[in-house]
Design a protein around this motif. Structure first.
Motif, PDB file in Angstrom:
ATOM      1  N   CYS B 171       0.834  -1.211   0.000  1.00  0.00           N
ATOM      2  CA  CYS B 171       0.000   0.000   0.000  1.00  0.00           C
ATOM      3  C   CYS B 171       0.863   1.252   0.000  1.00  0.00           C
ATOM      4  CB  CYS B 171      -0.915   0.023   1.225  1.00  0.00           C
ATOM      5  SG  CYS B 171      -0.026   0.336   2.778  1.00  0.00           S
ATOM      6  N   THR B 172       0.246   2.379  -0.346  1.00  0.00           N
ATOM      7  CA  THR B 172       0.916   3.667  -0.222  1.00  0.00           C
ATOM      8  C   THR B 172       0.462   4.302   1.100  1.00  0.00           C
ATOM      9  OG1 THR B 172      -0.885   4.904  -1.232  1.00  0.00           O
ATOM     10  CG2 THR B 172       0.766   3.977  -2.724  1.00  0.00           C
ATOM     11  N   PRO B 173       1.217   5.272   1.610  1.00  0.00           N
ATOM     12  CA  PRO B 173       0.799   5.942   2.854  1.00  0.00           C
ATOM     13  C   PRO B 173      -0.570   6.610   2.710  1.00  0.00           C
ATOM     14  CG  PRO B 173       3.081   6.475   2.333  1.00  0.00           C
ATOM     15  CD  PRO B 173       2.536   5.746   1.144  1.00  0.00           C
ATOM     16  N   GLU B 174      -0.932   6.978   1.479  1.00  0.00           N
ATOM     17  CA  GLU B 174      -2.228   7.639   1.257  1.00  0.00           C
ATOM     18  C   GLU B 174      -3.391   6.708   1.560  1.00  0.00           C
ATOM     19  OE1 GLU B 174       0.315   7.803  -0.978  1.00  0.00           O
ATOM     20  OE2 GLU B 174       0.819   9.806  -0.236  1.00  0.00           O
ATOM     21  N   GLN B 175      -3.156   5.408   1.470  1.00  0.00           N
ATOM     22  CA  GLN B 175      -4.236   4.451   1.727  1.00  0.00           C
ATOM     23  C   GLN B 175      -4.451   4.182   3.216  1.00  0.00           C
ATOM     24  OE1 GLN B 175      -2.421   1.739  -1.561  1.00  0.00           O
ATOM     25  NE2 GLN B 175      -4.389   0.829  -1.066  1.00  0.00           N
ATOM     26  N   ILE B 176      -3.548   4.698   4.039  1.00  0.00           N
ATOM     27  CA  ILE B 176      -3.595   4.392   5.467  1.00  0.00           C
ATOM     28  C   ILE B 176      -4.404   5.447   6.231  1.00  0.00           C
ATOM     29  CG2 ILE B 176      -2.190   4.094   7.561  1.00  0.00           C
ATOM     30  CD1 ILE B 176       0.083   3.105   5.742  1.00  0.00           C
ATOM     31  N   ILE B 177      -5.280   4.995   7.096  1.00  0.00           N
ATOM     32  CA  ILE B 177      -6.016   5.899   7.976  1.00  0.00           C
ATOM     33  C   ILE B 177      -5.723   5.491   9.417  1.00  0.00           C
ATOM     34  CG2 ILE B 177      -8.293   6.719   8.706  1.00  0.00           C
ATOM     35  CD1 ILE B 177      -9.196   5.892   5.811  1.00  0.00           C
ATOM     36  N   LEU B 186     -13.695   0.771  12.644  1.00  0.00           N
ATOM     37  CA  LEU B 186     -14.838   0.036  12.074  1.00  0.00           C
ATOM     38  C   LEU B 186     -16.058   0.958  11.941  1.00  0.00           C
ATOM     39  CD1 LEU B 186     -14.617  -3.474  13.816  1.00  0.00           C
ATOM     40  CD2 LEU B 186     -14.067  -2.907  11.439  1.00  0.00           C
ATOM     41  N   MET B 187     -16.229   1.853  12.922  1.00  0.00           N
ATOM     42  CA  MET B 187     -17.308   2.842  12.823  1.00  0.00           C
ATOM     43  C   MET B 187     -17.123   3.697  11.573  1.00  0.00           C
ATOM     44  SD  MET B 187     -17.695   4.547  16.580  1.00  0.00           S
ATOM     45  CE  MET B 187     -19.341   4.882  17.181  1.00  0.00           C
ATOM     46  N   LEU B 188     -15.880   4.134  11.380  1.00  0.00           N
ATOM     47  CA  LEU B 188     -15.572   4.973  10.228  1.00  0.00           C
ATOM     48  C   LEU B 188     -15.790   4.176   8.941  1.00  0.00           C
ATOM     49  CD1 LEU B 188     -14.459   7.866   9.945  1.00  0.00           C
ATOM     50  CD2 LEU B 188     -12.186   6.885   9.721  1.00  0.00           C
ATOM     51  N   LEU B 189     -15.336   2.941   8.947  1.00  0.00           N
ATOM     52  CA  LEU B 189     -15.480   2.081   7.775  1.00  0.00           C
ATOM     53  C   LEU B 189     -16.947   1.891   7.405  1.00  0.00           C
ATOM     54  CD1 LEU B 189     -14.131   0.212   5.680  1.00  0.00           C
ATOM     55  CD2 LEU B 189     -14.258  -1.629   7.358  1.00  0.00           C
ATOM     56  N   SER B 190     -17.796   1.842   8.426  1.00  0.00           N
ATOM     57  CA  SER B 190     -19.214   1.633   8.143  1.00  0.00           C
ATOM     58  C   SER B 190     -19.764   2.785   7.301  1.00  0.00           C
ATOM     59  CB  SER B 190     -20.007   1.496   9.443  1.00  0.00           C
ATOM     60  OG  SER B 190     -20.220   2.760  10.034  1.00  0.00           O
ATOM     61  N   PHE B 343     -13.978  14.302   6.113  1.00  0.00           N
ATOM     62  CA  PHE B 343     -14.034  15.508   6.948  1.00  0.00           C
ATOM     63  C   PHE B 343     -13.826  15.198   8.434  1.00  0.00           C
ATOM     64  CE2 PHE B 343     -18.277  13.792   6.760  1.00  0.00           C
ATOM     65  CZ  PHE B 343     -18.677  13.857   8.085  1.00  0.00           C
ATOM     66  N   TYR B 344     -13.933  13.935   8.820  1.00  0.00           N
ATOM     67  CA  TYR B 344     -13.732  13.601  10.230  1.00  0.00           C
ATOM     68  C   TYR B 344     -12.291  13.890  10.634  1.00  0.00           C
ATOM     69  CZ  TYR B 344     -18.187  11.186  10.848  1.00  0.00           C
ATOM     70  OH  TYR B 344     -19.508  10.897  10.956  1.00  0.00           O
ATOM     71  N   ALA B 345     -12.119  14.698  11.651  1.00  0.00           N
ATOM     72  CA  ALA B 345     -10.769  14.975  12.151  1.00  0.00           C
ATOM     73  C   ALA B 345     -10.179  13.705  12.734  1.00  0.00           C
ATOM     74  CB  ALA B 345     -10.825  16.072  13.207  1.00  0.00           C
ATOM     75  N   SER B 346      -8.862  13.632  12.730  1.00  0.00           N
ATOM     76  CA  SER B 346      -8.204  12.454  13.299  1.00  0.00           C
ATOM     77  C   SER B 346      -8.552  12.331  14.780  1.00  0.00           C
ATOM     78  CB  SER B 346      -6.689  12.552  13.144  1.00  0.00           C
ATOM     79  OG  SER B 346      -6.074  11.470  13.819  1.00  0.00           O
ATOM     80  N   THR B 347      -8.696  11.091  15.244  1.00  0.00           N
ATOM     81  CA  THR B 347      -9.006  10.865  16.657  1.00  0.00           C
ATOM     82  C   THR B 347      -7.748  10.649  17.502  1.00  0.00           C
ATOM     83  OG1 THR B 347      -9.490   8.613  15.941  1.00  0.00           O
ATOM     84  CG2 THR B 347     -11.367   9.996  16.483  1.00  0.00           C
ATOM     85  N   VAL B 348      -6.586  10.691  16.868  1.00  0.00           N
ATOM     86  CA  VAL B 348      -5.348  10.496  17.649  1.00  0.00           C
ATOM     87  C   VAL B 348      -4.586  11.812  17.721  1.00  0.00           C
ATOM     88  CG1 VAL B 348      -3.218   9.168  17.878  1.00  0.00           C
ATOM     89  CG2 VAL B 348      -5.214   8.121  16.812  1.00  0.00           C
ATOM     90  N   SER B 349      -4.155  12.180  18.911  1.00  0.00           N
ATOM     91  CA  SER B 349      -3.459  13.456  19.086  1.00  0.00           C
ATOM     92  C   SER B 349      -2.153  13.433  18.288  1.00  0.00           C
ATOM     93  CB  SER B 349      -3.193  13.715  20.565  1.00  0.00           C
ATOM     94  OG  SER B 349      -1.861  13.434  20.919  1.00  0.00           O
ATOM     95  N   ARG B 350      -1.775  14.588  17.767  1.00  0.00           N
ATOM     96  CA  ARG B 350      -0.552  14.658  16.959  1.00  0.00           C
ATOM     97  C   ARG B 350       0.684  14.399  17.804  1.00  0.00           C
ATOM     98  NH1 ARG B 350      -0.492  19.805  13.169  1.00  0.00           N
ATOM     99  NH2 ARG B 350       1.293  18.756  12.261  1.00  0.00           N
ATOM    100  N   ILE B 351       0.579  14.738  19.079  1.00  0.00           N
ATOM    101  CA  ILE B 351       1.700  14.480  19.984  1.00  0.00           C
ATOM    102  C   ILE B 351       1.933  12.968  20.048  1.00  0.00           C
ATOM    103  CG2 ILE B 351       2.493  14.726  22.367  1.00  0.00           C
ATOM    104  CD1 ILE B 351       0.321  17.103  22.403  1.00  0.00           C
TER     105      ILE B 351
END
Lengths: 474, 474
Positions: B171-177, B186-190, B343-351
Motif C-alpha cells: 500500500c501507499t501511505p495515502e491508503q492508510i487511515i 470500524l465505525m468509520l469504515l461503516s 471531513f472527520y478529524a483524526s481521533t489520535v493526538s498529533r503528539i
C-alpha cells in the motif's frame, strides 16, 4: 529526471530548505507530476555540490509532508496530485487544515483571519512536559493497560467539578463520557439516540456537526434563527425530535440565547411524546472565552427533566490536536448508552487522560484559561478598535466572546467579492456561507467571519487596515 | 421601583457580581416579576454608593443571559419567562464519588490467565519518556494544531514501510487511515461501506468487532470454520457481501488460514456483482507474535484487485491504552472515504502520533518487538511445557503464536464447570463461549482460553499445576 534547483549558498535560508521549497513549488505548480521519479539524494547532492545529508533532509521533509513517496529499492516519486489539490481546496474552502503556511500572492505571508485559529504561543509547554514526564515514570504500568470505556473516573470527576463551577452544569461523573473529539462523540451518541431521528440545526451552524449527522444518515433540517437564536415556532413546525444548539455563543453568529428562549426550547423538548422523546444537544464549544461580564451558564443546568445532552471540548481551551472532548448524558440516555454502546473502549489514551487530569487537578487549567482569556480579550479589543476603520460600511457583530467577529457589508457586496478583494492585499478572510446549511436571504450573504486568535496585535491592526483599503472604505 | 441590594464591599466576590446575583435571585424567586421596571444604572449606583460601571456590568450580565430586557429610552425591564420557577437553584447536590474497590474472593491475588493481558514489565518507559520530551520541546507548536484527518503523513509513511517489510502489505501511505482503536475505525469504515451490507464473521470471533457491527445496525451472520478457517461454501451460502476474517491467527481459535483458503476467499470477493461489490476485512491484530518459522504474510499482500480492507493495531505490540490503530483501504474505498468521511478529524493526538512515529522511525519499535517476541516465546514454551500435566484429559491448540492457548476437555465437562473448579483454587480461566456468536456443537463447548502474557513464568507453572489439581487430572 533532472532537477535544476536554483540554490544560493549566500542566502540566509538553509540549503536544504531551498531545495525542499523548490521541489515543493514544482510539484504544486505541476512542473513535477504525480509518479515522476526524483533523482536519488546522492545524485542530487553531487549535481548541486552540497552534502548528501542536505538533500536527504530536503527529501525527508517532502516525505513527511506527503509531497513525495519513497518506494523501497526504487527511489523517490512524486505523490498523487488529487490529494494535494484536495488539501488545498480544504484550506481555501473550509479551513480543515490549520497552521499551514502558504505564500500569498504578494510573496509575503498572508495575514490570515482564520476563525479556527487559536493562540499557542502562550501554551505552557514546560508544564505539559512536566506532567507528561510524571505520568511516564517507570512502573506506572497501569496507564498502558486499557481503562474505563467512559474515561478514567478521576478525570471525569475533575471535569465534572469544572463544569459545575464554571458552567453551571449539573451532573455526576458517571454521566460523563470522554472521547477523542466531538465528532467521535456524536458518532457514539447516534448509537444511543438511534437512527430514526430528525435533527434540527441552527442555520448557519457548526458545519462539522452537520456533516457528521448527514454522514450518519440522519434527516437534518435547518431552522432559521432570530436575534435570540433558534426560532421555536419554526422548530415546532420542523417536526424534528432532536435540536442541536449552541446557546452560550452560537457559531458562527455569536448570538447568546436569552433565558426566555432557553426555556422555550426546554418546553419544546419536554413536549416529546412517549414513543419519540425529544432532546436538545447543547454544544458548548468555546464558552470559556467571554470578555464582558461573567460566562453565560450552560442550558444543561436549567434542565430538570433530563432533556439536554451537553457537549464540551478542550480543543479551544487547550489545543485542537490533543483530541479530548466530553459529553454529559441525562440519566435515561446514560442507561441506554451503557446497554447499547458501553462496550466501546475509550478513544483517548490513559496517558493523555492523566496529563490533562493533572492539568485540571493541579490548577494549571484555570490559570491557563485566565491567561488566555486576557490574551484573547486584548486581541479582541484590538480588533474592535481597529475595526472603527470599517464602521462606515460594515456592521460588526458577534463581539465580546469567542475567537472571531462578524463583519457585514451594508453596501451588499457578496462575501466572494470581499474575500477576493482582501486576498489581493494578502489578507485572508472567510465567508459565512461555508457555515450555512442552505442559503438565506438578507445580510448573511454579505458577511465575513474574521478570527483573530492566532494573530499578533500588530498583524490584527495591519490586517484590518489592509481590509479597509481593499474594501475601499472612504 | 426600589431594589435593596445587600452588597458587601468586604466580600471577596466582585460588587457587580453580588448585584447581578441578587437581582437574578429576585427574578427567579418571583420577588421581581415579568415587566417590572428596574432602576436605572445611574440611580442604582448612587443608591448603593458604587460606581456606575459596576451597576452597568451587572445589568449587562443579566441582559446577556436574558433575565432582563433593555427598551431604548425607557430603561430595563424583567423579561417574560413562564417556567422560571423550574430553574430555581439549578446548581445543587454534591458530586458522587466513584472508584468502588472490590475485594477478591480469597485474600490471595488469583492467578489470572486473562486472554487480554499483555506484558508491560518490559515496556521501554525511558524511551517513551525521551520521545515524549523531545516532542514537547518549546515551540513545537504545530503538534498542538489540528492535523491531517487520516493521520500525519510521516507517521503513515513509517507504518506503510513497517507493514510492507513485516507483513507483506502492499500500500501507499495515502491508503492508510490512523484512528483511536479498531472499534473507531470500524465505525468509520461503516460510513464508507454503507449500511445495507450483510457481514459474515467467523464463529467464534473477536466479540468486540461483532458488537460494533451489531450496534451499527449491520446484518451479521456467523459462518462456521473448518481447520483452515472460514468455510467458503458456507460463506457463499450466507449471501453476505463483506467477510471479516483473521487469516494470520484467528481469534480465539489460533487457526492460520492456508494459502489455498485465502485464494478461495479472494475468489469469493472478486465474484461480487457491480451493484454490490464484496470485500474482505482482514483483522491482523497480533500477527507480530509468532514463535515458529516466519510470520505469516497478510492476506492483503495477495490481493491484486483491491478487495481487502486491512486492519492493524499497536494495542498488542505496544500497549492497549495508547489507542492507535490503522486501516488500509483499497483505492476504490479510499476515494469513497474521502468523499463521505474525509471531513472527520483524526481521533489520535498529533503528539501521540509523533511519539509513536519516532518510536518506529528510530528503530525502537523493531527492537521492542524482537524483545517482546522472545519474552512471549519463553512464556509460551513454559506454558506448553507445564501443560503436559493436562495432556491426559485435555487437547491443546492455538499454540506457537499470539498470547493465549486453548485447552479442550476430552471428558466433555462444560467450560462453566471447568472455570468454577479452577476458581476454587484461586485460578482464573475463561471459556470460549464468550467469543461465540451462537452456540456450536462439539469440542468448543468444553474449551478454555488461557492467556499467559501478563503472568510470570513462575505463576504460569504454579497456575497450570493448580489447574491440573482442580480439574482432577490423574
Amino acid at each position: 529526471m533532472e532537477i535544476l534547483v536554483p540554490i544560493d549558498s549566500q542566502k540566509k535560508k538553509p540549503l536544504y530548505e531551498q531545495i525542499y521549497e523548490y521541489i515543493r513549488g514544482e510539484i504544486r505548480c505541476g512542473g513535477l507530476k504525480a509518479s515522476d521519479r526524483l533523482p536519488s539524494t546522492r545524485m542530487l547532492a553531487e549535481h548541486l555540490k552540497v552534502s548528501r545529508s542536505t538533500t536527504q533532509m530536503a527529501y525527508d521533509q517532502l516525505l513527511a509532508e506527503g509531497y513525495i513517496e519513497a518506494h523501497p529499492c526504487r527511489g523517490y516519486f512524486v505523490a498523487q496530485m488529487e490529494e494535494l489539490t484536495e488539501v488545498e481546496a480544504h484550506i481555501a474552502g473550509e479551513m480543515e487544515m490549520e497552521g499551514v503556511e502558504e505564500a500569498g500572492e504578494t510573496g509575503e505571508k498572508p495575514i490570515d483571519f482564520s476563525p479556527r485559529g487559536i493562540d499557542l504561543d502562550s501554551f505552557p509547554f514546560h508544564i505539559w512536559r512536566k506532567l507528561s514526564r510524571n505520568t511516564l515514570v517507570d512502573g506506572n504500568k497501569e496507564f498502558f493497560h486499557s481503562g474505563n470505556p467512559q474515561g478514567e473516573p478521576g478525570f471525569r470527576e475533575a471535569i465534572g467539578a469544572y463544569l459545575h463551577s464554571a458552567r453551571g452544569v449539573d451532573c455526576t461523573p458517571e454521566q460523563i463520557i470522554i472521547g477523542a473529539g466531538s465528532e467521535y462523540l456524536l458518532m457514539l451518541l447516534s448509537q444511543v439516540l438511534g437512527s430514526s431521528r430528525k435533527i434540527a440545526m441552527e442555520n448557519p451552524t457548526y458545519k462539522q456537526a452537520y456533516r457528521v449527522f448527514g454522514s450518519l444518515g440522519y434527516d437534518v433540517c435547518p431552522v432559521e434563527m432570530d436575534d435570540s437564536g433558534m426560532n421555536p415556532r419554526l422548530l415546532e413546525r420542523a417536526k424534528a425530535d432532536v435540536a442541536y444548539v449552541m446557546p452560550s455563543h452560537q457559531f458562527p453568529t455569536g448570538i447568546v440565547m436569552p433565558v426566555r428562549r432557553r426555556l422555550e426550547l426546554l418546553r419544546w423538548a419536554s413536549a416529546g411524546e412517549g414513543g419519540q422523546e425529544r432532546y436538545l444537544i447543547e454544544d458548548d464549544y468555546d464558552s470559556e472565552f467571554r470578555y464582558k461580564g461573567k460566562p453565560i451558564p450552560a442550558l444543561q443546568g436549567m434542565d430538570k427533566k433530563g432533556l439536554v445532552i451537553y457537549l464540551g471540548t478542550f480543543s479551544k481551551a487547550v489545543a485542537p490536536a490533543i483530541r479530548v472532548s466530553y459529553m454529559v448524558l441525562p440519566p435515561v440516555l446514560l442507561k441506554r448508552y451503557q446497554e447499547r454502546a458501553g462496550f466501546y473502549a475509550s478513544t483517548v489514551s490513559r496517558i493523555d487522560q492523566n496529563i490533562l487530569y493533572q492539568f485540571l487537578a493541579q490548577g494549571y487549567f484555570e490559570r491557563h484559561l485566565n491567561r488566555m482569556r486576557s490574551i484573547y480579550k486584548a486581541k479582541h479589543d484590538c480588533f474592535l478598535n481597529a475595526a472603527r476603520l470599517l464602521e462606515k460600511d460594515f456592521s460588526i457583530s458577534g463581539e465580546y466572546a469567542g475567537l472571531h467577529i462578524l463583519l457585514t457589508d451594508r453596501r451588499g457586496r457578496t462575501e466572494k467579492e470581499l474575500i477576493s478583494l482582501a486576498r489581493e492585499r494578502g489578507v485572508r478572510v472567510y465567508g459565512i456561507s461555508s457555515y450555512l446549511i442552505h442559503p438565506v436571504s438578507g445580510g448573511l450573504s454579505s458577511t465575513i467571519v474574521a478570527g483573530y486568535a492566532n494573530l499578533s496585535e500588530q498583524d490584527i491592526i495591519q490586517g484590518v487596515k489592509l481590509l479597509a483599503e481593499s474594501w475601499k472604505i472612504e
